[in-house]
Design a protein around this motif. Structure first.
Motif, PDB file in Angstrom:
ATOM      1  N   PHE A   1       6.585  14.473   0.700  1.00  0.00           N
ATOM      2  CA  PHE A   1       6.525  13.707   1.950  1.00  0.00           C
ATOM      3  C   PHE A   1       5.091  13.641   2.454  1.00  0.00           C
ATOM      4  CE2 PHE A   1       6.387  13.587   6.562  1.00  0.00           C
ATOM      5  CZ  PHE A   1       7.298  12.603   6.909  1.00  0.00           C
ATOM      6  N   SER A   2       4.437  14.787   2.498  1.00  0.00           N
ATOM      7  CA  SER A   2       3.060  14.847   3.000  1.00  0.00           C
ATOM      8  C   SER A   2       2.118  14.014   2.142  1.00  0.00           C
ATOM      9  CB  SER A   2       2.593  16.309   3.027  1.00  0.00           C
ATOM     10  OG  SER A   2       1.243  16.403   3.401  1.00  0.00           O
ATOM     11  N   ALA A   3       2.246  14.132   0.806  1.00  0.00           N
ATOM     12  CA  ALA A   3       1.344  13.426  -0.101  1.00  0.00           C
ATOM     13  C   ALA A   3       1.479  11.913   0.037  1.00  0.00           C
ATOM     14  CB  ALA A   3       1.632  13.851  -1.538  1.00  0.00           C
ATOM     15  N   VAL A   4       2.720  11.432   0.152  1.00  0.00           N
ATOM     16  CA  VAL A   4       2.948   9.989   0.237  1.00  0.00           C
ATOM     17  C   VAL A   4       2.579   9.445   1.617  1.00  0.00           C
ATOM     18  CG1 VAL A   4       4.690   8.160   0.147  1.00  0.00           C
ATOM     19  CG2 VAL A   4       4.739  10.000  -1.539  1.00  0.00           C
ATOM     20  N   MET A   5       3.089  10.089   2.649  1.00  0.00           N
ATOM     21  CA  MET A   5       2.905   9.550   4.000  1.00  0.00           C
ATOM     22  C   MET A   5       1.450   9.594   4.440  1.00  0.00           C
ATOM     23  SD  MET A   5       5.828   8.453   5.224  1.00  0.00           S
ATOM     24  CE  MET A   5       5.988   8.606   6.997  1.00  0.00           C
ATOM     25  N   SER A   6       0.711  10.603   4.025  1.00  0.00           N
ATOM     26  CA  SER A   6      -0.697  10.682   4.417  1.00  0.00           C
ATOM     27  C   SER A   6      -1.483   9.489   3.888  1.00  0.00           C
ATOM     28  CB  SER A   6      -1.310  11.994   3.910  1.00  0.00           C
ATOM     29  OG  SER A   6      -1.254  12.070   2.494  1.00  0.00           O
ATOM     30  N   LYS A   7      -1.133   9.002   2.694  1.00  0.00           N
ATOM     31  CA  LYS A   7      -1.815   7.829   2.117  1.00  0.00           C
ATOM     32  C   LYS A   7      -1.222   6.526   2.657  1.00  0.00           C
ATOM     33  CE  LYS A   7      -3.124  10.035  -2.266  1.00  0.00           C
ATOM     34  NZ  LYS A   7      -2.611  11.382  -1.957  1.00  0.00           N
ATOM     35  N   ALA A   8       0.113   6.494   2.782  1.00  0.00           N
ATOM     36  CA  ALA A   8       0.790   5.261   3.200  1.00  0.00           C
ATOM     37  C   ALA A   8       0.406   4.861   4.621  1.00  0.00           C
ATOM     38  CB  ALA A   8       2.295   5.435   3.095  1.00  0.00           C
ATOM     39  N   LEU A   9       0.151   5.841   5.486  1.00  0.00           N
ATOM     40  CA  LEU A   9      -0.119   5.555   6.895  1.00  0.00           C
ATOM     41  C   LEU A   9      -1.591   5.303   7.187  1.00  0.00           C
ATOM     42  CD1 LEU A   9       2.325   8.110   8.552  1.00  0.00           C
ATOM     43  CD2 LEU A   9       2.370   5.642   8.872  1.00  0.00           C
ATOM     44  N   GLU A  10      -2.434   5.377   6.172  1.00  0.00           N
ATOM     45  CA  GLU A  10      -3.850   5.095   6.392  1.00  0.00           C
ATOM     46  C   GLU A  10      -4.017   3.662   6.904  1.00  0.00           C
ATOM     47  OE1 GLU A  10      -5.888   5.847   2.772  1.00  0.00           O
ATOM     48  OE2 GLU A  10      -5.783   8.036   2.937  1.00  0.00           O
ATOM     49  N   GLY A  11      -4.676   3.533   8.032  1.00  0.00           N
ATOM     50  CA  GLY A  11      -4.912   2.214   8.598  1.00  0.00           C
ATOM     51  C   GLY A  11      -3.813   1.708   9.504  1.00  0.00           C
ATOM     52  N   VAL A  12      -2.658   2.413   9.543  1.00  0.00           N
ATOM     53  CA  VAL A  12      -1.565   2.004  10.424  1.00  0.00           C
ATOM     54  C   VAL A  12      -1.887   2.482  11.851  1.00  0.00           C
ATOM     55  CG1 VAL A  12       0.890   2.240  10.934  1.00  0.00           C
ATOM     56  CG2 VAL A  12       0.102   2.077   8.562  1.00  0.00           C
TER      57      VAL A  12
ATOM     58  N   LYS B   1       0.838  -1.206   0.000  1.00  0.00           N
ATOM     59  CA  LYS B   1       0.000   0.000   0.000  1.00  0.00           C
ATOM     60  C   LYS B   1       0.869   1.251   0.000  1.00  0.00           C
ATOM     61  CE  LYS B   1      -3.706   2.339   2.514  1.00  0.00           C
ATOM     62  NZ  LYS B   1      -4.635   2.268   3.676  1.00  0.00           N
ATOM     63  N   ALA B   2       1.885   1.265   0.850  1.00  0.00           N
ATOM     64  CA  ALA B   2       2.796   2.406   0.890  1.00  0.00           C
ATOM     65  C   ALA B   2       3.592   2.518  -0.403  1.00  0.00           C
ATOM     66  CB  ALA B   2       3.745   2.280   2.087  1.00  0.00           C
ATOM     67  N   GLN B   3       4.026   1.372  -0.944  1.00  0.00           N
ATOM     68  CA  GLN B   3       4.798   1.375  -2.187  1.00  0.00           C
ATOM     69  C   GLN B   3       3.962   1.922  -3.338  1.00  0.00           C
ATOM     70  OE1 GLN B   3       8.093   0.417  -2.495  1.00  0.00           O
ATOM     71  NE2 GLN B   3       8.076   0.974  -4.658  1.00  0.00           N
ATOM     72  N   THR B   4       2.712   1.521  -3.406  1.00  0.00           N
ATOM     73  CA  THR B   4       1.827   2.007  -4.463  1.00  0.00           C
ATOM     74  C   THR B   4       1.583   3.500  -4.325  1.00  0.00           C
ATOM     75  OG1 THR B   4       0.728  -0.150  -4.623  1.00  0.00           O
ATOM     76  CG2 THR B   4      -0.459   1.748  -5.495  1.00  0.00           C
ATOM     77  N   ALA B   5       1.383   3.974  -3.099  1.00  0.00           N
ATOM     78  CA  ALA B   5       1.175   5.409  -2.872  1.00  0.00           C
ATOM     79  C   ALA B   5       2.382   6.212  -3.331  1.00  0.00           C
ATOM     80  CB  ALA B   5       0.902   5.664  -1.389  1.00  0.00           C
ATOM     81  N   MET B   6       3.565   5.710  -3.045  1.00  0.00           N
ATOM     82  CA  MET B   6       4.786   6.411  -3.434  1.00  0.00           C
ATOM     83  C   MET B   6       4.945   6.432  -4.952  1.00  0.00           C
ATOM     84  SD  MET B   6       8.716   5.649  -2.170  1.00  0.00           S
ATOM     85  CE  MET B   6       8.247   5.620  -0.437  1.00  0.00           C
ATOM     86  N   GLU B   7       4.742   5.290  -5.594  1.00  0.00           N
ATOM     87  CA  GLU B   7       4.894   5.221  -7.048  1.00  0.00           C
ATOM     88  C   GLU B   7       3.849   6.102  -7.744  1.00  0.00           C
ATOM     89  OE1 GLU B   7       4.861   1.118  -8.164  1.00  0.00           O
ATOM     90  OE2 GLU B   7       6.801   0.693  -7.230  1.00  0.00           O
ATOM     91  N   THR B   8       2.654   6.178  -7.180  1.00  0.00           N
ATOM     92  CA  THR B   8       1.607   7.016  -7.760  1.00  0.00           C
ATOM     93  C   THR B   8       1.994   8.485  -7.732  1.00  0.00           C
ATOM     94  OG1 THR B   8      -0.129   5.447  -7.103  1.00  0.00           O
ATOM     95  CG2 THR B   8      -0.814   7.715  -7.567  1.00  0.00           C
ATOM     96  N   GLU B   9       2.524   8.957  -6.611  1.00  0.00           N
ATOM     97  CA  GLU B   9       2.906  10.366  -6.492  1.00  0.00           C
ATOM     98  C   GLU B   9       4.124  10.692  -7.362  1.00  0.00           C
ATOM     99  OE1 GLU B   9       1.130  12.675  -5.038  1.00  0.00           O
ATOM    100  OE2 GLU B   9      -0.323  11.121  -4.492  1.00  0.00           O
TER     101      GLU B   9
END
Length: 838
Positions: free
Chosen positions: A634-645, A333-341
């Motif tokens: 950083f904000s764009a990726v981490m906000s999505k990557a941390l969802e549900g953590v 999930k985090a990897q996909t968020a990063m690649e998307t941004e």
């Protein structure tokens, strides 16, 4: 008469002696001849036995090779592809798929120059030996003995083919012998042309490519091998020795070095001229592979392969085809968020040409060192250059590591401790701010606004050695060339990698414990046996837990309103971090543009580092923006990557004394200036400040100067400034300082003193007129200084001094430096440049 008796005696004696000698001779010579004869017989039989064993051994080797060859002649041992799975066992990637990674080319279509290049590089006696080069083996052994290590291999092209065709990745003591037996059998059944054809179609060229035609298409986009140029041929011929190191995508510089070696070998063997060699060696090639693959998870997958090679000692080719199951730490999930941004062009500054601004990002779980996600660059699938592991200049993101962390670790500094934000030179090194100067300010304000001169001042106070030692504890070893004050601002000779930065910041986030970044949890073979498992050893405590807590408190301020990293903030999680901007630093180029921009930050759950810049920096390839862009990524990726953590809190050490949190030294009040004609000086006086060991620091600025300088330090409540001249204006302020606690107060009210020449002061305006405001060069909205005009008589005859204009009554509150621009407000697109690398 007696002579016969004498002769008789002599004869008897002679016979006796002769008999003894004969007896001794018989006992000595007889057995010795027997032993020699026996030894010769034994030697003959031993030699005969050795010859028989050699013949039998040779026949067994040949027969074994023939058996393996006949059994497997039509098999390509690539069916067992290794796979990568996440921690839950879900497949993430398959490392090798046989279809599409190999394209056969007949011998007639392989140009002679290409054949010669591989033979010259890999096996120059290929056409002379019978599969095993005994002369080559002897030469290699001699060199190994001289070097006392294995410096030269002796595998022939035929042996390499045997290994790649018929042997798996298992390494046993019999493998080399089996390899030789197959090579000898191949030479018996195949011609040299057939062997070379098989070799060039089977050999591994890195990046999952098998065979010379597939490699030519992958690296150069050339389908017809006859159209390959000499430098391309030499590049391909240099890859098989170490495909991971010498392919032009993973390591372009090492590929060029290897190409030069191949060209030299070809020239030495008379295959090309010196002119051709020199011309081909000069070609500077930037590869852009056409893989036809999806970019999904590619950076992380490539990193896993590199780590697996290191942990298992397998080659890349062996690893791909060994049928391994590699369990990794990836969070898809985090990897996909990063690649998307990273796929969004508007996240990056637009380039002036077709060379794009690049970037890299990596996320790590600071609690155990697990690598969560990683992107090595934009369009990584066509470049394969993992910038997460490449060194760049960190700028101000290095300040917590080099300056503030080690200062707090000494126990003498706290977030509320006062540091100096005053223009000052240290020998020939004169650091500067891009956002003005404030004088004495708390450490938390200095780092929030990323003030350079404060960081340099602090490192100078604690000593460069302490800063370097602290950085080394965090996994960043600096050399003697970095032993200078410019390292306070991240001005390093070799720079640091995003991976190093995320590891170091992870220790701040984790109570001072340093983890080892890793992407692999376990490796199992095709039978389920564990080949490797990560040792979850206890992490190193590299700093006091109070240090990590206070640094975290400092870095929290950076991401709040008014901080240089406010763009990194996002809801729902606590956050701390630091921006970093490195100016161009190009010789002969004057510009305010930048070369590297960073943001490194952490939540209580994960730590991440972001870098943007050009791969090659020159006058045409610099960044207009500063670290606000990396903070937004950083904000764009981490906000999505941390969802549900699961939400956590930063560790807080026990025993913190709340009253220690905000000690404050009272400011100086009652500052008055007067002119002394006897001393020709400006007399400054002020009210005393209560406290033990209090001294006072006097700061002065001439109108022509842009910043305040420390004029003097005294324990008295008065000071005479003798260094004045007529027709000049000076501005003063005073601070109280307590050396035992390293505390310095806020600046006092500022007095602006103008020294003018003349007999009378300027008459006041007539009633009803307007008094023009003094030209204080203030920014709008900034407080003004109290003006004092002192008239120095123009007549050389001494006259009584004029009565000084009384200062405005003190407000009771410290007045900030009026020459400063306000800090950036929350949401500003381009915050002020926060770091300058000299």
């Amino acid at each position: 008469m007696n002579q016969p008796e004498i002769h008789g005696n002599t004869g008897t004696t002679g016979r006796g002696n002769k008999g003894v000698k004969a007896k001794g001779k018989g006992k000595g010579k007889g057995p010795r001849k027997g032993r020699k004869r026996t030894a010769l017989i034994w030697l003959f039989f031993v030699a005969l036995f050795a010859i028989v064993c050699a013949v039998v051994g040779y026949l067994l080797v040949i027969l074994n090779g023939e058996r393996i060859l006949s059994t497997n002649i039509n098999k390509m041992n690539l069916d067992q592809a290794s796979i990568i799975v996440d921690s839950k066992g879900n497949q993430v990637a398959k490392l090798y798929v046989s279809e599409g990674n190999r394209e056969f080319v007949p011998f007639a279509d392989i140009p002679k120059m290409l054949q010669d290049a591989f033979v010259a590089t890999e096996d120059k006696r290929f056409y002379e030996h019978s599969g095993v080069d005994l002369l080559g083996i002897g030469r290699a052994l001699v060199k190994d003995v001289i070097a006392r290590s294995a410096v030269e291999g002796a595998s022939t092209i035929t042996q390499q083919l045997a290994k790649n065709l018929f042997l798996n990745a298992d390494k046993t003591v019999f493998r080399k012998g089996t390899e030789a037996s197959i090579a000898l059998a191949l030479e018996q059944q195949k011609s040299k042309q057939e062997i070379l054809e098989l070799y060039l179609n089977r050999i591994y060229f890195g990046k999952g490519q098998y065979g010379v035609k597939t490699a030519a298409k992958y690296y150069f986009g050339v389908s017809d091998l006859n159209k390959l140029k000499l430098w391309q041929i030499a590049t391909l011929a240099g890859i098989p020795k170490a495909p991971g190191n010498y392919n032009p995508i993973s390591n372009p510089e090492r590929s060029m070095e290897r190409r030069a070696v191949v060209l030299k070998l070809m020239a030495d063997q008379g295959l090309i001229s010196e002119e051709e060699k020199e011309a081909a060696a000069k070609i500077n090639y930037k590869p852009s592979a056409s893989t036809g693959k999806s970019a999904k998870y590619m950076t992380f997958t490539d990193y896993v392969v590199e780590e697996a090679m290191d942990k298992t000692n397998l080659t890349e080719e062996e690893l791909l085809s060994a049928g391994l199951t590699i369990t990794t730490t990836i969070n898809t999930k985090a990897q996909t968020a990063m690649e998307t941004e990273f796929a969004k062009d508007d996240r990056f500054e637009k380039s002036v040409d077709d060379r794009p601004v690049q970037g890299a990002m990596v996320i790590m779980d600071q609690h155990d060192g697990s690598l969560i996600a990683m992107v090595g660059g934009r369009d990584y699938e066509s470049q394969g250059w993992n910038r997460v592991t490449k060194q760049r200049q960190p700028g101000s993101s290095f300040k917590p590591i080099m300056d503030y962390g080690p200062a707090i670790e000494t126990g003498d500094y706290f977030p509320w401790s006062i540091v100096q934000d005053v223009k000052k030179c240290y020998g020939s090194y004169c650091p500067s701010n891009t956002n003005g100067y404030k004088g004495a300010i708390p450490m938390k304000e200095a780092i929030k606004e990323s003030r350079n001169v404060s960081a340099v001042w602090l490192l100078n106070e604690i000593g460069i050695g302490k800063g370097m030692a602290f950085a080394e504890k965090l996994g960043i070893k600096l050399g003697d060339e970095d032993r200078n004050l410019s390292s306070a601002l991240g001005g390093l000779v070799h720079g640091v990698t995003p991976l190093q930065m995320v590891r170091a910041y992870g220790a701040f986030a984790n109570g001072g414990k340093l983890q080892d970044p890793h992407s692999i949890l376990k490796i199992e073979d095709s039978k389920g046996n564990t080949v490797y498992e990560y040792d979850d050893a206890k992490p190193k405590q590299v700093m006091d837990e109070y240090t990590s807590y206070y640094v975290t408190e400092l870095l929290k301020g950076v991401v709040t309103k008014g901080g240089t990293g406010s763009s990194a903030s996002f809801g729902g999680h606590q956050l701390a971090g630091k921006t970093g901007t490195t100016q161009a630093g190009l010789s002969g180029v004057k510009t305010g543009k930048n070369r590297d921009i960073w943001f490194v930050g952490f939540t209580p759950e994960w730590t991440a580092a972001v870098w943007f810049g050009y791969d090659i920096t020159d006058k045409d390839h610099l960044l207009d923006n500063s670290s606000g862009l990396t903070a937004k990524m950083f904000s764009a990726v981490m906000s999505k990557a941390l969802e549900g953590v699961k939400l956590q809190n930063f560790p807080k050490p026990s025993g913190l004394q709340e009253e220690e949190q905000e000690p404050k030294l009272p400011g100086v009040t009652g500052l008055v200036a007067a002119y002394s004609p006897e001393l020709v000086s400006v007399e400054l006086t002020w009210a005393p400040v209560e406290g033990e060991g209090i001294t006072y620091k006097i700061y002065r600025k001439e109108d022509a100067e842009s910043e305040f300088k420390l004029l003097a330090e005294t324990a008295e409540t008065a000071h005479d400034d003798l260094a004045i001249l007529p027709d000049q204006t000076f501005t003063y302020y005073v601070t109280a300082y307590q050396a035992s606690k390293k505390l310095e107060s806020e600046p006092s009210e500022k007095l602006k003193v103008t020294i003018t020449t003349g007999m009378e002061p300027t008459p006041p305006p007539e009633e009803g007129g307007e008094t023009p405001p003094p030209d204080n060069s203030e920014e709008p909205g900034e407080p003004t200084e109290t003006p004092i005009v002192i008239v120095v008589p123009g007549d050389p005859t001494p006259t009584p001094p004029p009565t000084p204009t009384p200062p405005l009554p003190p407000s009771g509150e410290p007045t900030p430096d009026p020459s400063l621009s306000p800090p950036p407000s929350d949401g500003v697109d381009v915050p002020p440049v926060d770091g300058v690398t000299p």
